[in-house]
Write an enzyme that holds these catalytic residues in place. Structure first.
Site, PDB file in Angstrom:
ATOM      1  N   TYR A 157       4.665   5.805  10.504  1.00  0.00           N
ATOM      2  CA  TYR A 157       4.607   4.491  11.145  1.00  0.00           C
ATOM      3  C   TYR A 157       5.298   3.406  10.324  1.00  0.00           C
ATOM      4  O   TYR A 157       5.233   2.234  10.652  1.00  0.00           O
ATOM      5  CB  TYR A 157       3.185   4.099  11.560  1.00  0.00           C
TER       6      TYR A 157
ATOM      7  N   HIS B 101      -3.515   4.683   4.608  1.00  0.00           N
ATOM      8  CA  HIS B 101      -4.682   3.804   4.680  1.00  0.00           C
ATOM      9  C   HIS B 101      -5.859   4.440   3.948  1.00  0.00           C
ATOM     10  O   HIS B 101      -6.584   3.779   3.217  1.00  0.00           O
ATOM     11  CB  HIS B 101      -5.029   3.557   6.150  1.00  0.00           C
TER      12      HIS B 101
ATOM     13  N   ARG C  74       0.872  -1.178   0.000  1.00  0.00           N
ATOM     14  CA  ARG C  74       0.000   0.000   0.000  1.00  0.00           C
ATOM     15  C   ARG C  74       0.908   1.226   0.000  1.00  0.00           C
ATOM     16  O   ARG C  74       1.406   1.627   1.053  1.00  0.00           O
ATOM     17  CB  ARG C  74      -0.881  -0.028   1.248  1.00  0.00           C
TER      18      ARG C  74
HETATM   19  C1  LIG Z   1     -14.296  -5.928  11.936  1.00  0.00           C
HETATM   20  C2  LIG Z   1     -13.588  -4.640  11.648  1.00  0.00           C
HETATM   21  N1  LIG Z   1     -12.707  -4.159  12.536  1.00  0.00           N
HETATM   22  C3  LIG Z   1     -12.062  -3.002  12.298  1.00  0.00           C
HETATM   23  C4  LIG Z   1     -12.273  -2.290  11.162  1.00  0.00           C
HETATM   24  C5  LIG Z   1     -11.537  -0.961  10.908  1.00  0.00           C
HETATM   25  N2  LIG Z   1     -10.663  -1.067   9.752  1.00  0.00           N
HETATM   26  C6  LIG Z   1     -11.039  -0.636   8.530  1.00  0.00           C
HETATM   27  S1  LIG Z   1      -9.885  -0.950   7.344  1.00  0.00           S
HETATM   28  C7  LIG Z   1      -8.821  -1.624   8.489  1.00  0.00           C
HETATM   29  C8  LIG Z   1      -7.498  -2.180   8.055  1.00  0.00           C
HETATM   30  C9  LIG Z   1      -7.698  -3.248   7.036  1.00  0.00           C
HETATM   31  O1  LIG Z   1      -6.491  -3.856   6.687  1.00  0.00           O
HETATM   32  P1  LIG Z   1      -6.424  -4.960   5.566  1.00  0.00           P
HETATM   33  O2  LIG Z   1      -7.465  -6.002   5.825  1.00  0.00           O
HETATM   34  O3  LIG Z   1      -5.036  -5.437   5.466  1.00  0.00           O
HETATM   35  O4  LIG Z   1      -6.884  -4.210   4.234  1.00  0.00           O
HETATM   36  P2  LIG Z   1      -6.162  -2.943   3.562  1.00  0.00           P
HETATM   37  O5  LIG Z   1      -6.830  -1.730   4.127  1.00  0.00           O
HETATM   38  O6  LIG Z   1      -4.718  -3.021   3.888  1.00  0.00           O
HETATM   39  O7  LIG Z   1      -6.428  -3.085   2.114  1.00  0.00           O
HETATM   40  C10 LIG Z   1      -9.380  -1.591   9.758  1.00  0.00           C
HETATM   41  C11 LIG Z   1      -8.749  -2.115  10.987  1.00  0.00           C
HETATM   42  C12 LIG Z   1     -13.232  -2.813  10.269  1.00  0.00           C
HETATM   43  N3  LIG Z   1     -13.555  -2.180   9.135  1.00  0.00           N
HETATM   44  N4  LIG Z   1     -13.858  -3.987  10.534  1.00  0.00           N
END
Ligand SMILES: Cc1ncc(C[n+]2csc(CCOP(=O)(O)OP(=O)(O)O)c2C)c(N)n1
Ligand SMILES: Cc1ncc(C[n+]2csc(CCOP(=O)(O)OP(=O)(O)O)c2C)c(N)n1
Ligand SMILES: [Mg+2]
Ligand SMILES: [Mg+2]
Lengths: 353, 328, 328, 353
Positions: free
Chosen positions: A278, A267, A263
């Site tokens: 970070y 975020h 990425r």
């Molecule tokens: C069950 C849940 N917990 C927390 C979140 C908050 N949240 C949104 S995106 C994210 C990170 C997601 O990381 P990843 O699955 O690796 O996907 P990326 O954003 O890196 O594509 C978090 C913790 C959420 N959407 N759903």
């Protein structure tokens, strides 16, 4: 009882036997894939830019910059009767599966013309008639839903249809992901679990969500092949997805494809500054150098079948397409306030008595 | 007419709906090979096969989620929670995925799923096999909730639930499963009990008891005892709390001017508070006494008999409350 | 005295509690390296280290469960839900593991955990980043629920929550995070706001508004406007709904004889119904008008601004309802 | 990044290097283990019998017959400062971890003298002072709790303490199991996940919960060793548990131990008839022949260090012990009704200001 499963990519015989589907792509196919990579890139850049200019009104932009090869490579093998469930970082996938771009944009602006009619934001949309299954915010929760869709296809004897879901590597830590993946493994459902392993879940590094650092290791417990593929190589992603489709269609059940990528942005748009704190800036730069777009372009040029002129950066028609979609979306009507109370229930009679 | 138990009535309704509509299928833990922990789907696997009678892993999130996904593609799944208590493990799929689906789809997608299972106490099931936390779902738009008290209603409501285009939570009461019987109309009559219509199993003039589920029987027992004291009690069985048949409730309250709301769940935050508040809003001037609520004490359902009895509502408590209301 | 925002007040309270008691630690997604999505734990990792500031996998069930397990062994964990909406994914651990633990242990084990996170709407967060389903937990014995409306209360309630020996759900309102400021007493005063004591941010004679969370500000705005019309409104900020300070509520109702219960969550099945029912039970003869409830419409919180506005309560709606009550 | 993990038992060098802890067991140890196996057996038989006679009042009996080697082999290495979280099929484990037998029995009868004071039933109890962590009914939900306990030990610098949980193979399909196991893997917690793979979850055969038929396959994704051990061989179970303890104490993190066994009875006492219908009777008989009790006895006799007389079937003192505990429990007082409202909250002041 337990057939010990190896990661397919690690099984030599299998690798030799496997046809290389990419070789069957025509020049038009390759040009279309190139075009799509740019569409995803410009989708991202445009929304980042408009957000910065304050023209987005509400909502965040979860960018897919650097992950375009996954979006294009996994959607290109799809047919109309397959199903896909994109999540937050996969907005361009809606279009690649058939949703008009102006509708995707209308969703971003919360317009009455959006698939959710302004009810929900960003990727929480779908269109069942196009094979797009709605997700929610709750990470991992699309996997059980995808299992149910696959079950419906099975009941209808549509053995040729396949369901594909996306998840970040972080989402594989959720209980919902596990229950769904395990369900699919138990019932050998025609499901493809694409994992976009972009090394971070928000600020959380890979190893804090995935103990081995390898999402594909999870596949072993689910009794499905766990493939690791270079997520910045669109044709490699295409090939592995195609293999998984064939496997699902043969009735051999689900496949997990871990697409290793990065990425490069924050975020979401609000995270640009902190995202360079970070994690090491060198790491970001290292991966920016692996940008899948120039990489694909260079590959195509290297084949000798394409001229520079055939591969403009960006393709002007894509620029126009994005621009037009944004214009249409912005000029579309907002939903009427009272429609907030519509579609909470289906008031129709249900099935006849 | 066919005499059957409450449990057989549910089983028969499901069976007939599966015969009628090949889109209907059932899924859950131990429902195929075993026929369900209580036998609600006994014999289904032999008749309808493995594709429509699905033994799942122990995974309530996947069970509800799979029901949702199948419904999005036009199926009408009926998901069993082995005990309704375990819905807490599939909670997100119920409230955030199923309930919202139509809304999020801009009206494109219907969500005809039923999530059913044994609920309720009075059988020594302790904390995790006695719950009736229907109030959680009462608060969530997009859901419907049925809690039949009789075999006839269990049959008719289940048919309506399967045919409804919205997610329906179906609270069966395990205390009633084999304790009560009813006369079930023959399949040709195509009898159903529409969701959202209360019944009045007993007419009366002095006070109204609004209730549902197993408490209907408690209310009727109390009403019978109160008859001796010349207190005439009207009992309203809501049958579904969502939709809520306020029309029937208000008509009764306007007649009796005294009302008690009764449920098995703990009082605080229970559905009774909301119903009482609605009655007060809509019939304030008709009330001759404060609305009474009888419900479980604000505790969990404990294991030992003296404790369980202490926590859950009793017929005696209903009678005493009725006397107090009547005197007010 | 230190001027800080609502968010800084929470951050400071947590920081000071971690300084005071080495048993206190925080865990959640992105709370260490990032300092939390909203920055509530910014700087904590540097000060308290990886053992007491724990970045977890994306796993709300594990986060709440780990808090429970640590508390059983004497720790005082504070678990963050990145948005309180995600508590639906850890629901079973909250209602069936944490809430019941002391009960199941026959009184041996205390469960001093805090589950905190940003809640509420008015920021365009849409269905899954706007929820305030506190009513789910209001119904569950064993839990406490705090929903601070001011920076001072956020600070004082957080300190009380960390020190309390029971599981406390701490609903922070993200709309207030950076919008409001307050004067926070210096740490030496050891100021806390006890759980279960309402405050009366505005005194009045004609009617009482009982509310909590962000709605307190709406109520105060409405009260100010109503002053022009010579309607004198008393505003009660419950601060915690569990325990519920009925004493303060009833005293006010006995004075004003008219009451409105106001919350941001959907009306049906919301906490307001229960509070209204209690008021009606305990102060029936003091009421000169039906108890009014103002709450969100029975829908989800939608994304587009015109829709969100339509669903969530507004100051105008409060004013109109107050006028109606006053005229009754 | 990702160290490819093999199942330890499959790694030859490792197997050679590993000390055999069973060889360090004294004759007294072995006699004690023999006694415990019988205690578990008689616990089971007694309650089945009393239930049949209608003397149990309420609640079901989830038998551990045939699984005694797991209960004894996994608890024998435990010290007072270790923690264990037994679930429904592990009732004797409470006693093996220090809970007086009459207390365990009091819990069965819902007495005021039970650890839950009659509040909850069967295995939903514990005693933190004895290192026994309470579980709930919800399968898998003890694993996250165990992670938290392990974290507390870590914070207190009690690196020598270990937390052990039990789960059936069926429970490994739950999201709660996954989230906890993954959490433990990520943070390398001193946790031992004992999986009692008894081939069935109620009526559901292994493969419908565990796609590969091998629970240990799940360990790979969690970055922990996944050991498969003969669950009817008490010394093998002991050895593997001891290894896992050593690993945890060394700071090498969690271990999953799959104990392969069989549930020879029904899921609970009410399931005896159906349990002989939903699975082949021959299968049951085949496993009854592998009964861990005679097997252990024969092994001990075969060592030449034990006389027949030293290994009575059953040991009379164990019979007496069970009998006495039942008598005490039955004659203990029922809880006062109003105590149903006690201990919902801790009314004490909490920590001082
Ligand atoms: C069950 C849940 N917990 C927390 C979140 C908050 N949240 C949104 S995106 C994210 C990170 C997601 O990381 P990843 O699955 O690796 O996907 P990326 O954003 O890196 O594509 C978090 C913790 C959420 N959407 N759903
Ligand atoms: C979350 C949850 N879902 C369903 C149940 C109902 N249930 C109790 S025991 C059981 C089977 C457990 O099988 P397994 O985990 O293999 O353990 P075993 O009983 O075989 O020892 C089920 C489904 C439960 N207790 N918890
Ligand atoms: Mg990621
Ligand atoms: Mg089992």
């Amino acid at each position: 009882m337990s057939a010990k499963l190896k990661n397919r990519a690690e099984t030599e015989e299998d690798q030799q036997a496997a046809p290389s589907y990419r070789d069957q792509l025509t020049k038009d196919d390759l040009l279309e894939m190139y075009r799509r990579m740019w569409l995803a890139r410009l989708f991202d850049e445009t929304l980042y830019d408009l957000k910065k200019k304050g023209r987005l009104r509400r909502g965040n932009v979860y960018g897919s910059r650097g992950q375009e090869a996954i979006l294009v490579g996994t959607t290109y093998p799809l047919r109309a009767h397959d199903f896909v469930s994109p999540i937050h970082r996969d907005m361009p996938a809606f279009h690649f599966k058939g949703m008009p771009l102006e509708q995707v944009m209308a969703q971003v602006w919360g317009k009455a013309t959006a698939p959710t009619r302004g009810k929900d934001s960003w990727s929480h949309m779908g269109d069942i008639s196009l094979g797009l299954i709605h997700s929610t915010s709750m990470l991992g929760s699309t996997v059980p839903v995808a299992c149910g869709a696959a079950w419906a296809l099975k009941l209808d004897g549509k053995g040729d249809s396949v369901v594909l879901t996306y998840n970040g590597e972080g989402a594989t830590a959720t209980g919902a992901f596990h229950e769904g993946a395990n369900f699919a493994g138990v019932h050998k459902l025609p499901l493809i679990l694409v994992i976009e392993n972009n090394q971070y879940a928000y600020s959380t590094p890979l190893e804090l969500n995935v103990p081995t650092g390898r999402v594909a290791d999870r596949a072993i417990g689910y009794g499905m092949p766990g493939i690791v593929v270079d997520g910045n190589d669109v044709l490699a992603v295409y090939d592995e997805t195609y293999h998984a489709f064939e496997r699902a269609r043969r009735g051999d059940g689900p496949t997990l494809i871990e697409c290793v990528t990065y990425r490069v942005q924050g975020h979401a748009d609000h995270d640009e500054t902190r995202a360079r704190q970070y994690r090491p800036v060198e790491e970001i730069e290292e991966w920016e150098a692996k940008d899948p777009l120039p990489r694909f372009r260079n590959y195509l040029l290297g084949t000798g079948n394409f001229s520079e002129a055939e591969l403009p950066e960006p393709p002007p028609e894509v620029v126009r397409q994005i621009h037009d979609a944004v214009e249409i979306a912005i000029n579309s009507p907002d939903p009427e306030p009272a429609t907030a109370m519509e579609d909470i229930y289906d008031e129709s009679a249900g099935v006849s008595r | 007419m066919r005499e059957m138990t409450y449990l057989e009535a549910i089983r028969t309704a499901l069976w007939e709906e599966m015969e009628r509509d090949s889109n209907v299928f059932v899924l859950g833990e131990d429902i195929a090979r075993l026929g369900g922990a209580f036998g609600v789907t006994a014999g289904f696997r032999d008749r309808f096969g493995d594709d429509r009678v699905v033994d799942t892993p122990i995974a309530e999130t996947a069970i509800v989620g799979a029901a949702v996904g199948a419904a999005a593609l036009g199926k009408r799944p009926v998901a069993e929670m082995q005990f309704i208590d375990f819905i807490s493990c599939g909670f997100d799929q119920v409230v955030n995925v199923a309930a919202t689906f139509r809304y999020r789809s801009g009206g494109q997608v219907s969500m005809p799923i039923v999530v059913r299972g044994p609920s309720g106490g009075y059988v020594g099931g302790s904390l995790y096999h006695s719950q009736q936390f229907e109030a959680w779902f009462y608060h969530v738009p997009g859901l419907k909730i049925a809690l039949p008290a009789t075999a006839e209603d269990a049959y008719g409501l289940m048919k309506a639930a399967v045919r409804d285009n919205n997610p329906v939570l179906f609270y069966e009461h395990k205390f009633l499963y084999r304790r009560i019987k009813g006369n079930i109309p023959s399949p040709e009559t195509d009898f159903i009990v529409p969701l959202g219509e209360a019944s009045i199993p007993r007419k009366g003039d002095d006070l109204t008891i609004v209730t549902y589920g197993a408490m209907v029987h408690f209310a009727l027992d109390a009403a019978k005892a109160l008859e001796q004291e010349n207190i005439s009690v009207e009992v309203i069985d809501l049958r579904t709390i969502k939709p809520l048949d306020m029309k029937t409730v208000l008509e009764s309250v306007r007649k009796t001017n005294r009302v008690m709301v009764l449920h098995e769940a703990p009082k605080t935050g229970g559905v009774g508070g909301d119903i009482a508040a609605r009655i007060a809003e809509e019939a304030f001037m008709d009330l001759d006494a404060p609305i009474a609520r009888v419900a479980a004490r604000d505790s969990f359902v404990p294991f030992a008999e003296p404790l369980e009895k202490y926590v859950l509502p009793s017929v005696d408590e209903i009678i005493e409350t009725a006397r107090r209301l009547h005197k007010f």
